[in-house]
Design an enzyme around this catalytic site. Sequence first.
Site, PDB file in Angstrom:
ATOM      1  CG  ASP A 121       1.375  -2.243   1.941  1.00  0.00           C
ATOM      2  OD1 ASP A 121       0.294  -1.688   2.175  1.00  0.00           O
ATOM      3  OD2 ASP A 121       1.575  -3.458   2.114  1.00  0.00           O
ATOM      4  CG  ASP A 183      -5.318  -3.601   4.581  1.00  0.00           C
ATOM      5  OD1 ASP A 183      -6.425  -4.096   4.301  1.00  0.00           O
ATOM      6  OD2 ASP A 183      -4.494  -4.171   5.303  1.00  0.00           O
TER       7      ASP A 183
END
Length: 407
Positions: A121, A183
């Site tokens: 992330d 994602d």
Amino acid sequence: MKKLVTLVSLMICMWSCDSQKENTQDKFTCVDVEKQIRYCEKQLRKSVENLDPQQKKLPRNIEHGEATWSCSHWSGWTAGFYPGILWYMYEATNDNYWKEKATEWTLVLDSNKCRDWKDHDLGFVMYCSYGNAYRLTKDTSWLSPIYMAADTLMTLFNPQVGTILSWPWMKRKKGWPHNTIIDNMMNLEMLMFVAQMKNDERYRQVAIQHANMTKQHHFRDDFTTYHVIVYDSARPVPLQKVTFQGYADNSMWARGQAWAIYGFTMMYRFTKQKEYLVQAQKAADVYLERLPEDYIPYWDFMAPNIPHEERDASAAAITASALIELADHSEEPLRQKYFQSSQKMLATLSSEEYLADDKNHAFLLHSVGFKPAGGEIDMPIIYADYYYLEALLRTKQFKEKYPNSCM
Ligand code: GLY
């Protein structure tokens, strides 16, 4: 001769009246960008006056019954969104007050540049914040933290598989040797940016390989997406196709599909490879076909108790923003289709039902983070606000480029 002139003028008039009619029929009302930006500014002023960057924690969600943001650690996956919102507000208003706040809050993330990897992330964290800081100021001192984060992200790339490892901790927790989640497409934007800035093919090659593997393995025949692909860690071979945050392994988790639409659109922006554009369009088409009438998805398109399931405003905001870019890359009639759909999403998000207004400090209510684990159900979540404001700014740019796109 006179008769001929009259006939031709009549035909010209009929044609122009017809095309005028068509134009008026095609036109529809866009979201009122200026009004909604004023609304966001009012909300953002409340939160920024209430929060202290010295605490080194960043807004993440607002608990039921609360008015103020609950914050999480500077290394958390959502940490980049609040600084990013502040940068977008500076972009929207050109007011130096927001530039100062954005600078202050971006610097809270500074330690991320030299931390070890935790997961994939870093792209969300560093690109939404530092990336926007550089884009808007062109001050090169914002670049080195992005470069350092990109290098860390690169260490999660497994060349034998061809993707970035999304969740290292899942190796032990679930026995997933090499796992990649949909994602992760979003984090490729930072790599593509760094490749361009440093003129270094390595970042670009990693992003492209990752996108190609995602295209090959994350999509079902109907272009809905799996959330997680578990790969053998030594071969490009999927072992399992499962969900973590969605309802079921075979369902379409709304935010996952939104990341797919956004991610492949973004990859097309950088590469101009037609196959990425087509993938984004197919992913968008199936999402649009299955939406409820108000254009806000249930948190999972196959959640068992629809219509008594929560909606996910975050998925709607991400998709709205992605569709505006997708519209820009697409030819007619798809351009109008995607742009009009984005505006329908933004219209509902900008209605009383979804605006937080006096209830709390967020822009939007009703997002769902992780329902299967009972986490963040039906509350304001920071990334919904980030992509909502991004979508408003993109609407403005789209209207400038295509002045006849709406009224
Ligand atoms: N990247 C995590 C999520 O979308 O919840």
